[in-house]
Design an enzyme around this catalytic site. Structure first.
Site, PDB file in Angstrom:
ATOM      1  N   GLY A   2     -27.801  21.456 -32.522  1.00 46.11           N
ATOM      2  CA  GLY A   2     -28.995  22.265 -33.326  1.00 46.11           C
ATOM      3  C   GLY A   2     -29.461  22.382 -34.645  1.00 46.11           C
ATOM      4  N   HIS A   3     -28.940  20.687 -35.114  1.00 48.86           N
ATOM      5  CA  HIS A   3     -29.080  20.254 -36.484  1.00 48.86           C
ATOM      6  C   HIS A   3     -28.995  18.850 -36.270  1.00 48.86           C
ATOM      7  CE1 HIS A   3     -24.784  19.978 -35.518  1.00 48.86           C
ATOM      8  NE2 HIS A   3     -24.785  19.185 -36.361  1.00 48.86           N
ATOM      9  N   ALA A   4     -29.668  18.355 -37.681  1.00 51.59           N
ATOM     10  CA  ALA A   4     -29.542  16.856 -38.181  1.00 51.59           C
ATOM     11  C   ALA A   4     -28.472  16.796 -39.199  1.00 51.59           C
ATOM     12  CB  ALA A   4     -30.902  16.466 -38.234  1.00 51.59           C
TER      13      ALA A   4
ATOM     14  N   ARG B  43     -30.427  17.060 -33.145  1.00 48.86           N
ATOM     15  CA  ARG B  43     -29.180  16.779 -31.883  1.00 48.86           C
ATOM     16  C   ARG B  43     -29.026  18.164 -31.329  1.00 48.86           C
ATOM     17  NH1 ARG B  43     -25.446  14.659 -35.034  1.00 48.86           N
ATOM     18  NH2 ARG B  43     -27.314  13.752 -35.929  1.00 48.86           N
TER      19      ARG B  43
ATOM     20  N   ILE C 100     -28.949  19.820 -41.860  1.00 56.51           N
ATOM     21  CA  ILE C 100     -30.315  20.378 -41.620  1.00 56.51           C
ATOM     22  C   ILE C 100     -30.389  21.174 -40.340  1.00 56.51           C
ATOM     23  CG2 ILE C 100     -32.888  19.844 -41.598  1.00 56.51           C
ATOM     24  CD1 ILE C 100     -32.450  17.148 -42.666  1.00 56.51           C
TER      25      ILE C 100
END
Length: 144
Positions: A60-62, A107, A132
């Protein structure tokens, strides 16, 4: 190809690669080996996810600069990847095949099977500033 540590706003889901890990087959069991040029970065951090409930998700981030290589050591899980070109869902269930995720890709890891273990090799040590964590911030970062 050694990676560089710069922010990547131009990467796309199509840059994601599934990489076969070299293995040595033996009647006593197989041995998978990650060395030399198997992955395009020096490993600076190793961690693994386990005992993840089947209805939970991770990620749940990049990342702005970090590369990751995900390996399903046991069981299976799905990796949902997003960018301006859309979305891709990849099922990971073979311990001799890893997923190279380049910087600048959102992702989410989901649908963990019972007993699954996801090994993550990372190009950098933990740095909160590289994450992020909000999807709207990701959209802004990518200029979408």
């Amino acid at each position: 190809m050694e990676t560089t540590s710069r922010q990547n706003t131009t990467s796309r889901v199509s840059d994601i690669q599934q990489i076969e890990i070299p293995k040595i087959k033996d009647s006593r069991g197989n041995l998978a080996v990650i060395e030399k040029d198997c992955i395009p970065f020096t490993i600076k951090r190793v961690y693994y996810l386990y005992d993840v409930p089947s209805d939970a998700f991770r990620g749940g981030h990049a990342h702005k600069t970090l590369y990751q290589f995900l390996i399903p050591l046991s069981g299976s899980f799905e990796v949902r990847l997003k960018d301006s070109d859309g979305e891709q869902l990849i099922t990971m269930n073979k311990p001799d095949k890893g997923l190279l995720i380049v910087p600048g890709i959102w992702r989410e890891i989901e649908n963990f099977s019972s007993g699954s273990v996801c090994l993550v090799l990372a190009s950098e040590e933990f740095d909160e500033a590289d994450y992020i964590r909000d999807y709207e911030d990701f959209v802004s970062f990518k200029g979408l």
